[in-house]
Design a protein around this motif. Structure first.
Motif, PDB file in Angstrom:
ATOM      1  N   ARG A 159     -19.246  38.926  74.637  1.00 20.82           N
ATOM      2  CA  ARG A 159     -18.656  39.443  73.412  1.00 20.82           C
ATOM      3  C   ARG A 159     -17.789  38.433  72.682  1.00 20.82           C
ATOM      4  O   ARG A 159     -17.456  38.634  71.525  1.00 20.82           O
ATOM      5  N   ASP A 160     -17.401  37.338  73.336  1.00 24.24           N
ATOM      6  CA  ASP A 160     -16.610  36.339  72.643  1.00 24.24           C
ATOM      7  C   ASP A 160     -17.451  35.131  72.224  1.00 24.24           C
ATOM      8  O   ASP A 160     -16.926  34.072  71.937  1.00 24.24           O
ATOM      9  N   ASP A 305     -11.183  41.745  72.943  1.00 22.38           N
ATOM     10  CA  ASP A 305     -11.017  40.769  74.017  1.00 22.38           C
ATOM     11  C   ASP A 305      -9.546  40.522  74.332  1.00 22.38           C
ATOM     12  O   ASP A 305      -9.168  40.378  75.494  1.00 22.38           O
ATOM     13  N   ASN A 346     -18.277  46.239  75.073  1.00 18.54           N
ATOM     14  CA  ASN A 346     -17.655  45.032  75.604  1.00 18.54           C
ATOM     15  C   ASN A 346     -17.559  45.154  77.118  1.00 18.54           C
ATOM     16  O   ASN A 346     -16.783  45.949  77.656  1.00 18.54           O
ATOM     17  N   TYR A 348     -16.406  43.131  79.450  1.00 19.89           N
ATOM     18  CA  TYR A 348     -15.130  42.734  80.043  1.00 19.89           C
ATOM     19  C   TYR A 348     -14.096  43.848  79.873  1.00 19.89           C
ATOM     20  O   TYR A 348     -13.324  44.139  80.790  1.00 19.89           O
TER      21      TYR A 348
END
Length: 510
Positions: A159-160, A305, A346, A348
């Protein structure tokens, strides 16, 4: 050209969808679909036209198209009932109903202006995966194309990282690549190039990561495999390549972030620098990471994030009693929920919501969120390692070790804590010598859990140096109580008693 309608802006140059000047999380393929619609407003476009534009004419099922349209509607605050923007025309196709205006892209803001905003989009790496070159016979073209598509899909799970969609990537197929022109056209900061060759029952796949600005190769590798099952092979290689690229790109971006002074840091820079805490697990790094992430959330409150990594740091106050402040688990839960609401896909963020449930003793909720996190990104070594770590602490040792080993394969230069699940498994099997070897491999001499495992194993073996490990625990945590610590870590009752017994034999007083 950029496209505006109502409160939305679609910027193909930066590969971004904005709502009220805030970048919205959207999958690359969904972005391609939205871009196609806004370029063709107020006319009905048929299924074949959509497939040609978004999927480069490849065979796509109706279910895949419906899923992509549903995701595009969700990204635009639309749904199948209202169909405010994307209308289904039964038997014919789709119509985009927004009033679209076209304008030129604005110039980038200077750093000082960007830092004054409360919701700043950060310069996440933008990656262009060029179509892999087929070096075999013509009939292997599908394999090279499939490999390219899978790497794009797997990279997009991080996602980053931002990945240019397949429809744009395949426009470069069969063309000589001029780096400067390609970068100017796509704005990609990094390019992935590769080739595929099959011969004599084997397949060799070469891949390299290139800095889009300098043309310097940042990483390269090749994969040479027997071709027993071509689809299983393709899956293995794409997962490994995607995970390695994800780690390499984050490391390169971290190098850039570390060169900036405090006033220049964006939210994304703060996140990158804070991640170093997850390697070292030191109190000093924890304090720095907390300051960085609280700044990141202030700069960009919509960054899932930043919220997710702040959960990790706040739980460090509870797990390790690092720089504690009141109610760390409650604060962690608040940010975990914020992260998953901002970006439900996401991995994470889902991982850390699971871990919050773990420390609240909510094991069923932990397992539910953990499974979802793994389904969202099975290629992220950090997510695999964390979930494996906590499965092992729950007493599901084999399950934990399996996930941790997969994480180690995807990230060979992993931090030492990836090995805790192995130490827990070996201790449960009373393989105490191996536990001591695991503790040596873990390293982290300032981290008391290393000495808990080594001390318990040495105590069980009756080793003369068992007391040294106890002394190291007490040097870090003078008021350490084994039973209280293991209860906090949600240890299964038999496992808890087994470790307490080993530490008692090592000389720890209860």
């Amino acid at each position: 050209m950029r496209y505006r309608f109502d409160e939305y802006l679609v910027d193909p140059g930066r590969y971004e969808l904005h709502r009220k000047d805030v970048v919205q999380p959207v999958e690359p393929l969904v972005f391609d679909l939205i871009l196609f619609f806004v370029r063709n407003p107020n006319r009905v476009v048929g299924r074949d036209e959509v497939i040609e534009a978004v999927w480069s004419g490849r065979a796509i099922s109706d279910a895949t198209i419906s899923s992509a349209v549903k995701s595009a509607r969700r990204a635009l605050g639309d749904n199948g009932d209202n169909q405010s923007y994307i209308r289904t025309v039964r038997g014919r196709g789709f119509e985009f109903r927004g009033e679209v205006a076209v304008d030129e892209p604005i110039r980038s803001e200077p750093v000082s202006a960007a830092l004054s905003s409360k919701a700043v989009h950060d310069p996440m790496p933008l990656i262009l995966v060029l179509p892999f070159t087929n070096l075999s016979v013509d009939t292997d073209e599908y394999f090279a194309d499939g490999l390219t598509e899978d790497i794009i899909t797997n990279l997009a799970r991080f996602r980053d990282l931002r990945v240019i969609g397949g429809a744009s990537s395949f426009q470069f197929k069969g063309r000589a690549i001029d780096l400067e022109q390609t970068r100017a056209r796509t704005r990609a900061g990094y390019l992935v190039q590769g080739s595929v060759r099959r011969a004599a029952g084997r397949v060799r796949i070469s891949v390299q990561l290139i800095d889009g600005t300098s043309g310097v190769q940042l990483w390269g590798d090749h994969y040479d495999r027997e071709m027993i099952d071509i689809f299983a092979l393709q899956d293995e290689v794409t997962r490994t390549v995607a995970a390695t690229l994800g780690v390499k790109l984050q490391n390169v971006a971290l190098g850039h972030a570390l060169k900036k002074n405090a006033a220049e840091l964006s939210a994304y820079d703060c996140i990158l620098r804070a991640r170093r805490y997850t390697w070292l697990l030191s109190a000093e790094m924890h304090a720095e990471a907390r300051d960085l992430l609280e700044k990141a959330v202030e700069l960009d409150p919509l960054s899932a994030d930043a919220h997710a990594l702040l959960v990790n740091v706040y739980l460090g106050e509870h797990r390790f009693e690092m720089n504690p402040r009141p109610n760390p688990v409650g604060r962690a839960l608040t940010h975990a929920l914020a992260a998953t609401q901002l970006d439900p896909e996401n991995a994470y963020a889902r991982c850390w919501l699971a871990i919050v449930h773990f420390f609240r003793g909510e094991n069923e909720r932990f397992e539910r969120e953990a499974r979802l996190a793994l389904s969202l990104n099975p290629n992220d070594p950090e997510t695999l390692a964390y979930i494996g770590h906590f499965y092992a602490f729950m007493g599901q040792f084999e399950r934990g070790v399996d996930l941790s080993r997969r994480a180690q394969e995807l990230n060979p230069l992993h931090p030492g804590w990836y090995l805790f699940s192995s130490a827990r498994l070996h201790y449960s099997r009373k393989d105490y010598e191996q536990v001591i070897a695991d503790a040596d491999r873990i390293g982290l001499p300032h981290f008391y859990w290393t000495h808990i495992m080594a001390g318990a194993a040495k105590g069980q073996l009756g080793r003369a140096d068992a007391g040294d490990a106890v002394d190291r625990i007490l040097a870090v945590k003078p008021n350490f109580c084994a039973r209280t610590e293991l209860q906090k870590w949600n240890a299964a009752p038999d496992d808890l008693q087994h470790i307490v017994e080993g530490l008692s034999k090592a000389g720890l007083r209860s």
